[in-house]
Design a protein around this motif. Structure first.
Motif, PDB file in Angstrom:
ATOM      1  N   ILE A  25       0.847  -1.188   0.000  1.00 52.67           N
ATOM      2  CA  ILE A  25       0.000   0.000   0.000  1.00 52.67           C
ATOM      3  C   ILE A  25       0.887   1.244   0.000  1.00 52.67           C
ATOM      4  N   LEU A  26       0.653   2.126  -0.956  1.00 51.29           N
ATOM      5  CA  LEU A  26       1.402   3.380  -1.034  1.00 51.29           C
ATOM      6  C   LEU A  26       0.662   4.531  -0.373  1.00 51.29           C
ATOM      7  N   ASP A  27      -0.682   4.538  -0.506  1.00 46.57           N
ATOM      8  CA  ASP A  27      -1.460   5.663   0.015  1.00 46.57           C
ATOM      9  C   ASP A  27      -2.921   5.261   0.121  1.00 46.57           C
ATOM     10  N   VAL A  28      -3.629   5.896   1.042  1.00 41.66           N
ATOM     11  CA  VAL A  28      -5.082   5.779   1.125  1.00 41.66           C
ATOM     12  C   VAL A  28      -5.632   7.067   0.539  1.00 41.66           C
ATOM     13  N   LEU A  29      -6.286   6.969  -0.604  1.00 34.82           N
ATOM     14  CA  LEU A  29      -6.765   8.159  -1.295  1.00 34.82           C
ATOM     15  C   LEU A  29      -8.093   8.646  -0.740  1.00 34.82           C
ATOM     16  N   THR A  40      -1.900   1.069  -4.554  1.00 39.37           N
ATOM     17  CA  THR A  40      -0.944   0.010  -4.260  1.00 39.37           C
ATOM     18  C   THR A  40       0.224   0.121  -5.232  1.00 39.37           C
ATOM     19  N   GLU A  41       1.234  -0.682  -5.013  1.00 37.78           N
ATOM     20  CA  GLU A  41       2.395  -0.680  -5.899  1.00 37.78           C
ATOM     21  C   GLU A  41       2.055  -1.199  -7.284  1.00 37.78           C
ATOM     22  N   LEU A  42       0.921  -1.893  -7.420  1.00 35.11           N
ATOM     23  CA  LEU A  42       0.533  -2.464  -8.707  1.00 35.11           C
ATOM     24  C   LEU A  42      -0.754  -1.855  -9.255  1.00 35.11           C
ATOM     25  N   GLY A  43      -1.175  -0.717  -8.738  1.00 33.10           N
ATOM     26  CA  GLY A  43      -2.357  -0.049  -9.266  1.00 33.10           C
ATOM     27  C   GLY A  43      -3.315   0.374  -8.173  1.00 33.10           C
ATOM     28  N   MET A  44      -4.447   0.889  -8.596  1.00 38.33           N
ATOM     29  CA  MET A  44      -5.471   1.352  -7.678  1.00 38.33           C
ATOM     30  C   MET A  44      -6.319   0.169  -7.227  1.00 38.33           C
ATOM     31  N   LEU A  45      -6.714   0.162  -5.958  1.00 42.43           N
ATOM     32  CA  LEU A  45      -7.549  -0.882  -5.388  1.00 42.43           C
ATOM     33  C   LEU A  45      -8.757  -0.211  -4.757  1.00 42.43           C
ATOM     34  N   ASP A  46      -9.950  -0.538  -5.267  1.00 47.26           N
ATOM     35  CA  ASP A  46     -11.198   0.051  -4.799  1.00 47.26           C
ATOM     36  C   ASP A  46     -12.001  -1.032  -4.096  1.00 47.26           C
ATOM     37  N   LEU A  59       1.931   3.107   6.512  1.00 44.42           N
ATOM     38  CA  LEU A  59       2.415   3.420   5.170  1.00 44.42           C
ATOM     39  C   LEU A  59       3.923   3.228   5.040  1.00 44.42           C
ATOM     40  N   GLU A  60       4.664   3.298   6.145  1.00 43.78           N
ATOM     41  CA  GLU A  60       6.102   3.042   6.086  1.00 43.78           C
ATOM     42  C   GLU A  60       6.376   1.601   5.666  1.00 43.78           C
ATOM     43  N   LYS A  61       5.568   0.667   6.170  1.00 45.85           N
ATOM     44  CA  LYS A  61       5.705  -0.739   5.796  1.00 45.85           C
ATOM     45  C   LYS A  61       4.796  -1.101   4.625  1.00 45.85           C
ATOM     46  N   GLY A  62       3.859  -0.208   4.270  1.00 42.31           N
ATOM     47  CA  GLY A  62       2.934  -0.473   3.168  1.00 42.31           C
ATOM     48  C   GLY A  62       1.851  -1.466   3.523  1.00 42.31           C
ATOM     49  N   GLU A  63       1.378  -1.442   4.768  1.00 39.46           N
ATOM     50  CA  GLU A  63       0.401  -2.420   5.241  1.00 39.46           C
ATOM     51  C   GLU A  63      -0.885  -1.755   5.692  1.00 39.46           C
ATOM     52  N   ALA A  64      -1.997  -2.474   5.495  1.00 42.29           N
ATOM     53  CA  ALA A  64      -3.300  -1.996   5.961  1.00 42.29           C
ATOM     54  C   ALA A  64      -4.163  -3.196   6.306  1.00 42.29           C
ATOM     55  N   ASP A  65      -4.959  -3.059   7.366  1.00 44.55           N
ATOM     56  CA  ASP A  65      -5.962  -4.048   7.742  1.00 44.55           C
ATOM     57  C   ASP A  65      -7.324  -3.370   7.693  1.00 44.55           C
ATOM     58  N   ILE A  66      -8.267  -4.025   7.042  1.00 43.03           N
ATOM     59  CA  ILE A  66      -9.597  -3.455   6.830  1.00 43.03           C
ATOM     60  C   ILE A  66     -10.631  -4.458   7.297  1.00 43.03           C
ATOM     61  N   GLU A  67     -11.724  -3.954   7.887  1.00 44.16           N
ATOM     62  CA  GLU A  67     -12.826  -4.835   8.256  1.00 44.16           C
ATOM     63  C   GLU A  67     -14.150  -4.202   7.858  1.00 44.16           C
ATOM     64  N   GLY A  68     -15.149  -5.030   7.720  1.00 39.31           N
ATOM     65  CA  GLY A  68     -16.484  -4.612   7.323  1.00 39.31           C
ATOM     66  C   GLY A  68     -17.053  -5.639   6.371  1.00 39.31           C
TER      67      GLY A  68
END
Length: 94
Positions: A25-29, A40-46, A59-68
């Motif tokens: 993960i590079l950024d949360v837009l 992400t490093e390989l494109g946008m993820l929606d 973002l330093e490690k490029g990690e995210a955890d999501i729930e829902g």
């Protein structure tokens, strides 16, 4: 099929459409309870769904955890910036 090369890395682990772990993960837009848009490093993820929450973001490690309740996951390429770069000879010989 397009071959992916270089050192780019991205991983998605989805558990029962309720929790997800992501790397690369590079950024949360943008994010709200109905949609999360990640670069992400390989494109946008929606991600679309209900009651979506970003539980952990590093973002330093490029990690995210999501729930829902995750209803849809869509990938797209990051639009490349295209344009003519002025080179010295191009400007001289116009």
């Amino acid at each position: 099929m397009e071959e992916i090369s270089g050192t780019k890395s991205h991983k998605l682990i989805l558990n029962n459409r309720r929790t997800g772990s992501f790397t690369g993960i590079l950024d949360v837009l943008s994010f709200d309870v109905g949609e999360i848009l990640l670069e992400t490093e390989l494109g946008m993820l929606d991600l679309k769904g209900k009651d979506l929450h970003v539980n952990r973001l590093n973002l330093e490690k490029g990690e995210a955890d999501i729930e829902g309740e995750i209803d849809m996951i869509t990938y797209s390429k990051v639009p490349e910036v295209t344009g003519k770069k002025d080179k010295m000879f191009g400007r001289i010989f116009r």
